[in-house]
Design a protein around this motif. Structure first.
Motif, PDB file in Angstrom:
ATOM      1  N   SER A  11       0.856  -1.187   0.000  1.00  0.00           N
ATOM      2  CA  SER A  11       0.000   0.000   0.000  1.00  0.00           C
ATOM      3  C   SER A  11       0.890   1.234   0.000  1.00  0.00           C
ATOM      4  O   SER A  11       1.991   1.229   0.550  1.00  0.00           O
ATOM      5  CB  SER A  11      -0.930   0.016   1.211  1.00  0.00           C
ATOM      6  OG  SER A  11      -0.190  -0.039   2.414  1.00  0.00           O
ATOM      7  N   GLU A  12       0.404   2.296  -0.625  1.00  0.00           N
ATOM      8  CA  GLU A  12       1.222   3.490  -0.828  1.00  0.00           C
ATOM      9  C   GLU A  12       0.500   4.734  -0.335  1.00  0.00           C
ATOM     10  O   GLU A  12      -0.698   4.888  -0.529  1.00  0.00           O
ATOM     11  CB  GLU A  12       1.542   3.638  -2.324  1.00  0.00           C
ATOM     12  CG  GLU A  12       2.347   4.878  -2.681  1.00  0.00           C
ATOM     13  CD  GLU A  12       2.672   4.947  -4.172  1.00  0.00           C
ATOM     14  OE1 GLU A  12       2.877   6.074  -4.677  1.00  0.00           O
ATOM     15  OE2 GLU A  12       2.711   3.891  -4.828  1.00  0.00           O
ATOM     16  N   ARG A  13       1.249   5.612   0.309  1.00  0.00           N
ATOM     17  CA  ARG A  13       0.733   6.934   0.668  1.00  0.00           C
ATOM     18  C   ARG A  13       1.894   7.913   0.675  1.00  0.00           C
ATOM     19  O   ARG A  13       3.063   7.509   0.698  1.00  0.00           O
ATOM     20  CB  ARG A  13       0.036   6.928   2.025  1.00  0.00           C
ATOM     21  CG  ARG A  13       0.936   6.665   3.213  1.00  0.00           C
ATOM     22  CD  ARG A  13       0.122   6.657   4.503  1.00  0.00           C
ATOM     23  NE  ARG A  13       0.916   6.340   5.675  1.00  0.00           N
ATOM     24  CZ  ARG A  13       1.593   7.232   6.394  1.00  0.00           C
ATOM     25  NH1 ARG A  13       1.567   8.519   6.045  1.00  0.00           N
ATOM     26  NH2 ARG A  13       2.278   6.874   7.457  1.00  0.00           N
ATOM     27  N   THR A  14       1.577   9.174   0.615  1.00  0.00           N
ATOM     28  CA  THR A  14       2.622  10.195   0.648  1.00  0.00           C
ATOM     29  C   THR A  14       2.711  10.801   2.042  1.00  0.00           C
ATOM     30  O   THR A  14       1.713  10.893   2.756  1.00  0.00           O
ATOM     31  CB  THR A  14       2.351  11.318  -0.370  1.00  0.00           C
ATOM     32  OG1 THR A  14       1.068  11.893  -0.099  1.00  0.00           O
ATOM     33  CG2 THR A  14       2.385  10.779  -1.783  1.00  0.00           C
ATOM     34  N   CYS A  19       7.533   9.173  -0.377  1.00  0.00           N
ATOM     35  CA  CYS A  19       6.520   8.140  -0.622  1.00  0.00           C
ATOM     36  C   CYS A  19       6.714   7.052   0.424  1.00  0.00           C
ATOM     37  O   CYS A  19       7.837   6.573   0.641  1.00  0.00           O
ATOM     38  CB  CYS A  19       6.698   7.571  -2.030  1.00  0.00           C
ATOM     39  SG  CYS A  19       5.634   6.156  -2.379  1.00  0.00           S
ATOM     40  N   LEU A  21       5.688   3.265   1.555  1.00  0.00           N
ATOM     41  CA  LEU A  21       5.098   1.983   1.182  1.00  0.00           C
ATOM     42  C   LEU A  21       5.000   1.102   2.419  1.00  0.00           C
ATOM     43  O   LEU A  21       5.969   0.988   3.192  1.00  0.00           O
ATOM     44  CB  LEU A  21       5.959   1.266   0.134  1.00  0.00           C
ATOM     45  CG  LEU A  21       6.235   1.991  -1.181  1.00  0.00           C
ATOM     46  CD1 LEU A  21       7.095   1.108  -2.092  1.00  0.00           C
ATOM     47  CD2 LEU A  21       4.935   2.364  -1.883  1.00  0.00           C
ATOM     48  N   ALA A  42       7.470   3.292  -7.445  1.00  0.00           N
ATOM     49  CA  ALA A  42       7.327   4.429  -6.529  1.00  0.00           C
ATOM     50  C   ALA A  42       8.474   5.423  -6.727  1.00  0.00           C
ATOM     51  O   ALA A  42       8.274   6.636  -6.703  1.00  0.00           O
ATOM     52  CB  ALA A  42       7.290   3.935  -5.090  1.00  0.00           C
ATOM     53  N   VAL A  50      11.871   7.016  -1.063  1.00  0.00           N
ATOM     54  CA  VAL A  50      10.860   5.972  -0.897  1.00  0.00           C
ATOM     55  C   VAL A  50      11.149   5.272   0.426  1.00  0.00           C
ATOM     56  O   VAL A  50      12.232   4.692   0.614  1.00  0.00           O
ATOM     57  CB  VAL A  50      10.891   4.952  -2.049  1.00  0.00           C
ATOM     58  CG1 VAL A  50       9.877   3.831  -1.785  1.00  0.00           C
ATOM     59  CG2 VAL A  50      10.583   5.627  -3.380  1.00  0.00           C
TER      60      VAL A  50
END
Length: 252
Positions: A11-14, A19, A21, A42, A50
């Protein structure tokens, strides 16, 4: 026991300019490429870094931690985005370090600790501009002017000549070989400058000499190869990015 790639989720969010993960599931031979490609994807969006939270990642074989050094290797020349692991468990951090992964991919106990470490490394200015241009010939002049304007503002006038040659080749190739609107990204870190142009074609950029005139007609990418430190064509989720990195030794 789940051991398939489908058992691994990312799952990814900023978080500000980075970024984050979060990885859950099993990392093994069936999910290795899925995780590596997710980290690379990413990084290609060019965040400040990241960060990968591995607390919920099950790694039966310690050698599988090399997935992160592999991802870092793929993006080390361009876009040169740091990859950082987040692990709250001291014993696990020590185990990761024992594999040698942390020579290339640091591990921190928390997102906050990772952000503090990144802030300490940010003494070297990283400047970046991204512009989408129309799919018209006028974009050639606009791209060259854009590069000249920003490199002048960044006090890197000595790289304007080589950078404008490169961006002209990249934009011209997009206009000739795709129906995309070129997206130009110019970035400066220390003494180096990277120039990339994105399009929506999945066909990799490659050098092609004129089949009739042979060596009398040199391809644009051959020129890029000759005047840059490194160049390449990297797939992106929407197509590809063709990029080059130049430094003081590439001044024209």
């Amino acid at each position: 026991m789940a051991s398939h790639a489908s058992a691994l989720t990312v799952s990814e969010r900023t978080a500000g300019t980075v970024c984050l993960l979060a990885v859950e599931g099993v990392l093994d031979s069936t999910s290795y490429l899925k995780l590596r490609d997710a980290v690379i994807k990413a990084a290609l969006d060019e965040p400040r870094a990241v960060l990968v939270d591995v607390d919920a990642l099950n790694v039966p074989a310690s050698s599988a931690w090399s997935v992160f050094t592999s991802a870092r290797w793929h993006v080390s020349t361009w876009p040169d985005v740091p990859i950082v692991l987040i692990c709250s468990q001291p014993r696990r951090r020590a185990a990761i370090a024992h594999t040698g992964v942390t020579r290339y991919v640091p591990v921190h106990a928390s997102v906050e600790a990772a952000l503090n470490a990144l802030a300490a490394q940010a003494l070297i200015a990283r400047r970046r501009v991204r512009v989408e241009l129309p799919a018209t010939l006028a974009s050639l002049r606009t791209a060259r002017d854009l590069v000249a304007e920003h490199l002048t503002a960044w006090s890197q006038d000595d790289l304007i000549s080589v950078a404008t040659v490169i961006v002209n080749v990249f934009v011209e190739n997009v206009l000739q070989h795709t129906d995309s609107a070129p997206v130009v990204v110019l970035e400066s870190v220390g003494e180096t400058v990277s120039i990339s142009v994105r399009d929506h074609s999945g066909t990799p950029a490659a050098r092609h000499e004129d089949p009739v005139r042979g060596i009398e007609r040199v391809s644009g990418l051959a020129i890029v190869a000759a005047v840059s430190r490194a160049w390449g064509s990297t797939p992106t989720p929407s197509g590809k990015a063709v990029w080059a990195v130049v430094g003081p030794e590439n001044r024209l």
